[in-house]
Scaffold this active site. Structure first.
Site, PDB file in Angstrom:
ATOM      1  N   ARG A 187       0.825  -1.207   0.000  1.00 19.91           N
ATOM      2  CA  ARG A 187       0.000   0.000   0.000  1.00 19.91           C
ATOM      3  C   ARG A 187       0.859   1.258   0.000  1.00 19.91           C
ATOM      4  O   ARG A 187       0.562   2.228  -0.710  1.00 19.91           O
ATOM      5  CB  ARG A 187      -0.961  -0.020   1.199  1.00 19.91           C
ATOM      6  CG  ARG A 187      -2.134  -0.984   0.992  1.00 19.91           C
ATOM      7  CD  ARG A 187      -2.823  -1.350   2.311  1.00 19.91           C
ATOM      8  NE  ARG A 187      -4.060  -2.094   2.073  1.00 19.91           N
ATOM      9  CZ  ARG A 187      -4.100  -3.378   1.749  1.00 19.91           C
ATOM     10  NH1 ARG A 187      -2.961  -4.065   1.619  1.00 19.91           N
ATOM     11  NH2 ARG A 187      -5.262  -3.997   1.568  1.00 19.91           N
TER      12      ARG A 187
ATOM     13  N   ARG B  82       0.780 -19.422   2.560  1.00 15.88           N
ATOM     14  CA  ARG B  82       0.184 -19.607   3.894  1.00 15.88           C
ATOM     15  C   ARG B  82       0.022 -21.099   4.220  1.00 15.88           C
ATOM     16  O   ARG B  82       0.209 -21.511   5.369  1.00 15.88           O
ATOM     17  CB  ARG B  82      -1.180 -18.921   3.965  1.00 15.88           C
ATOM     18  CG  ARG B  82      -1.174 -17.436   3.657  1.00 15.88           C
ATOM     19  CD  ARG B  82      -0.631 -16.597   4.779  1.00 15.88           C
ATOM     20  NE  ARG B  82      -0.579 -15.195   4.384  1.00 15.88           N
ATOM     21  CZ  ARG B  82       0.371 -14.346   4.742  1.00 15.88           C
ATOM     22  NH1 ARG B  82       1.356 -14.746   5.522  1.00 15.88           N
ATOM     23  NH2 ARG B  82       0.353 -13.097   4.322  1.00 15.88           N
TER      24      ARG B  82
ATOM     25  N   GLN C  41     -10.367  -6.602  -1.465  1.00 21.35           N
ATOM     26  CA  GLN C  41      -9.375  -5.970  -2.338  1.00 21.35           C
ATOM     27  C   GLN C  41     -10.020  -5.169  -3.466  1.00 21.35           C
ATOM     28  O   GLN C  41      -9.462  -4.179  -3.929  1.00 21.35           O
ATOM     29  CB  GLN C  41      -8.435  -7.026  -2.909  1.00 21.35           C
ATOM     30  CG  GLN C  41      -7.532  -7.648  -1.856  1.00 21.35           C
ATOM     31  CD  GLN C  41      -6.792  -8.872  -2.360  1.00 21.35           C
ATOM     32  OE1 GLN C  41      -6.991  -9.317  -3.502  1.00 21.35           O
ATOM     33  NE2 GLN C  41      -5.945  -9.442  -1.529  1.00 21.35           N
TER      34      GLN C  41
ATOM     35  N   ASN D 202     -14.142 -16.781   2.603  1.00 17.43           N
ATOM     36  CA  ASN D 202     -13.243 -16.110   1.656  1.00 17.43           C
ATOM     37  C   ASN D 202     -11.881 -16.790   1.555  1.00 17.43           C
ATOM     38  O   ASN D 202     -11.120 -16.525   0.624  1.00 17.43           O
ATOM     39  CB  ASN D 202     -13.087 -14.625   1.989  1.00 17.43           C
ATOM     40  CG  ASN D 202     -12.524 -14.371   3.366  1.00 17.43           C
ATOM     41  OD1 ASN D 202     -12.696 -15.170   4.286  1.00 17.43           O
ATOM     42  ND2 ASN D 202     -11.852 -13.254   3.533  1.00 17.43           N
TER      43      ASN D 202
ATOM     44  N   LYS E 220      -8.456 -17.740  -2.378  1.00 18.31           N
ATOM     45  CA  LYS E 220      -7.078 -17.259  -2.265  1.00 18.31           C
ATOM     46  C   LYS E 220      -6.210 -17.986  -3.302  1.00 18.31           C
ATOM     47  O   LYS E 220      -6.708 -18.435  -4.331  1.00 18.31           O
ATOM     48  CB  LYS E 220      -6.571 -17.480  -0.838  1.00 18.31           C
ATOM     49  CG  LYS E 220      -7.382 -16.750   0.220  1.00 18.31           C
ATOM     50  CD  LYS E 220      -7.246 -15.247   0.101  1.00 18.31           C
ATOM     51  CE  LYS E 220      -7.976 -14.511   1.206  1.00 18.31           C
ATOM     52  NZ  LYS E 220      -7.800 -13.056   1.126  1.00 18.31           N
TER      53      LYS E 220
ATOM     54  N   ARG F 128      -8.245 -22.532   0.413  1.00 15.86           N
ATOM     55  CA  ARG F 128      -7.552 -22.736   1.685  1.00 15.86           C
ATOM     56  C   ARG F 128      -8.390 -23.482   2.716  1.00 15.86           C
ATOM     57  O   ARG F 128      -7.938 -23.672   3.858  1.00 15.86           O
ATOM     58  CB  ARG F 128      -7.088 -21.393   2.260  1.00 15.86           C
ATOM     59  CG  ARG F 128      -5.918 -20.792   1.518  1.00 15.86           C
ATOM     60  CD  ARG F 128      -5.448 -19.495   2.148  1.00 15.86           C
ATOM     61  NE  ARG F 128      -4.313 -18.935   1.413  1.00 15.86           N
ATOM     62  CZ  ARG F 128      -3.850 -17.707   1.583  1.00 15.86           C
ATOM     63  NH1 ARG F 128      -4.433 -16.891   2.461  1.00 15.86           N
ATOM     64  NH2 ARG F 128      -2.819 -17.278   0.884  1.00 15.86           N
TER      65      ARG F 128
ATOM     66  N   ASP G 213      -5.557 -13.959   7.234  1.00 14.01           N
ATOM     67  CA  ASP G 213      -4.258 -14.528   6.899  1.00 14.01           C
ATOM     68  C   ASP G 213      -3.556 -15.194   8.071  1.00 14.01           C
ATOM     69  O   ASP G 213      -2.414 -15.656   7.923  1.00 14.01           O
ATOM     70  CB  ASP G 213      -3.358 -13.445   6.291  1.00 14.01           C
ATOM     71  CG  ASP G 213      -3.743 -13.125   4.853  1.00 14.01           C
ATOM     72  OD1 ASP G 213      -4.341 -13.994   4.195  1.00 14.01           O
ATOM     73  OD2 ASP G 213      -3.453 -12.007   4.389  1.00 14.01           O
TER      74      ASP G 213
END
Length: 430
Positions: A26, A384, A166, A332, A336, A340, A309
């Site tokens: 960012r 992850r 996002q 959600n 990813k 996941r 995360d």
């Protein structure tokens, strides 16, 4: 390359937490969108943040970097006319820059990871950009994606928030630069509201004024704003540190992590609270987390949407907890680098964990006695998943071989170096 994780009874040592990937990407973007030179101290180095560096340079930002900082002279609202951008496997970078590409004439985002980012959907952002006059050509919502911009003026925008936050963040970066004012309404549920809070925090630091409703579902954005050239300091990264803290929790340990702010807006700081709930002995003071693990954990229930995360690391710890743990509101996770939930739980089962899935839940029936291990498991090219499976391997009875573990570099290139420094028995194998 693969990694072999051999059971390790004890971890000990001190580490400096990695710099935050989310904040780094960012800060890099707002620096590029400013006219003038910004300085970012302690930026993260990972495949994702490197992808943002590469892309903003291609778009016209001038970048200089040393060991401590990076200086960026931005291109403002006038990115260079480039035909292609390569975001690698970085979903957030792709989505943020899809919006910024609306300021350029014609940009194609190429597809180098057809089995990972190439499978992820971006329809919600494509639809939202269409509402402000951006022409998007795409492959059923997936890469490759071509943005024909230059016509965006602002106005009323509706964007779905139930797959990823996002898409909203991308619009928040773009709309202050448009000529007209904008109003953004989030439809359905908004996932990962905490991460939207990080976006708003960075925008405010960059001098951008956005009026957000308390529930983060409505926004008023004045057009014609300018990003200010500023100095930024990147804080330590909770998502990556979550795996290190989980590793300390499931072993006999005396592990200290520095640079983890108690009042951080990173939702993944909840890993500290969850480990406390699991009765892991730890302290958190003055930016330092100190875990003195004894390998004994209690089951928990946790709303994972607040710390997306860190959920996989929490689940890895729960594999060894006494009782049944439940992580809910995590749908959600399915959207990813891999699914996941299904993909991760399939690999946990191979290692000997007792886990169940629902559409938006992960249920873990803990095995304090440990899991068998002794198998080869597939991390599905997901950083992850790699880190979380490594945590399980430390407490397995026999070694785990994790395939394609080099993809950990997406967010934490020195993860295995850090674990080795704490005494973990991990080794790269061909």
């Amino acid at each position: 390359m693969d990694v072999r994780v051999t059971p390790t009874p004890r971890l000990q040592g001190e580490l400096q937490a990695l710099s935050s990937k989310n904040y780094t990407t960012r800060y890099l973007l707002v620096a590029a969108l400013a006219e003038g030179t910004s300085t970012i101290y302690y930026p993260a180095h990972s495949e994702d943040s490197d992808a943002m560096r590469r892309c903003i340079r291609d778009l016209g930002a001038v970048i200089e970097e040393d060991e401590e900082k990076i200086t960026i002279t931005g291109f403002g609202r006038n990115p260079k006319d480039v035909k292609e951008l390569d975001v690698g496997n970085a979903g957030a970078v792709l989505r943020f820059l899809m919006a910024i590409a609306a300021l350029a004439p014609d940009v194609t985002f190429i597809n180098r990871y057809p089995d990972s980012l190439g499978k992820r959907p971006h329809d919600d952002l494509i639809v939202a950009l269409g509402q402000i006059g951006v022409d998007v050509q795409h492959n059923s919502g997936k890469l490759p994606i071509t943005i024909r911009g230059g016509q965006a003026k602002g106005g009323k925008i509706q964007v779905s928030g139930n797959v990823s936050s996002q898409f909203l963040s991308a619009l928040l970066f773009l709309t202050p630069l448009l000529e007209e004012d904008s109003e953004i309404e989030v439809l359905h549920d908004l996932k990962s509201k905490v991460v939207v809070g990080q976006t708003l925090e960075v925008l405010a630091q960059a001098g951008i004024v956005i009026e957000a409703s308390e529930d983060l579902m409505h926004y008023k954005v004045k057009g014609g704003q300018k990003y200010l050239a500023k100095k930024y300091v990147v804080q330590g990264d909770y998502p990556g540190s979550a795996a290190v803290l989980a590793a300390a929790a499931v072993t006999e340990s005396d592990v200290i992590l520095h640079r983890l702010e108690e009042n951080s807006k990173q939702g993944e700081r909840a890993i500290v609270d969850v480990l406390r709930m699991m009765e892991v002995p730890l302290t958190h003071k003055d930016g330092i987390v100190h875990v003195k693990g004894n390998g004994k954990l209690k089951a928990v229930e946790f709303d994972g949407d607040k710390a997306t995360d860190a959920v996989l690391a929490m689940v890895a710890a729960a594999v060894f907890a006494e009782g049944t743990s439940r992580f809910y509101d995590v749908e959600n996770l399915r959207y990813k680098e891999c699914d996941r939930i299904t993909d991760y739980l399939n690999e946990l089962r191979k290692a000997g964990a007792n886990v169940e899935e629902r559409q938006a839940e992960i249920i873990v029936h803990g095995r304090p006695e440990g899991v068998e291990g002794g198998v080869e498991i597939n991390a599905h090219y997901d950083h992850r998943v790699i880190m979380a499976l490594t945590v399980v391997g430390l407490r397995a009875k026999q070694p785990l071989r994790i395939r394609d573990a080099h993809h950990v570099a997406k967010s934490y290139p020195i993860f295995f170096d850090h674990l080795k420094a704490l005494g973990a028995n991990v080794e790269w194998i061909e």
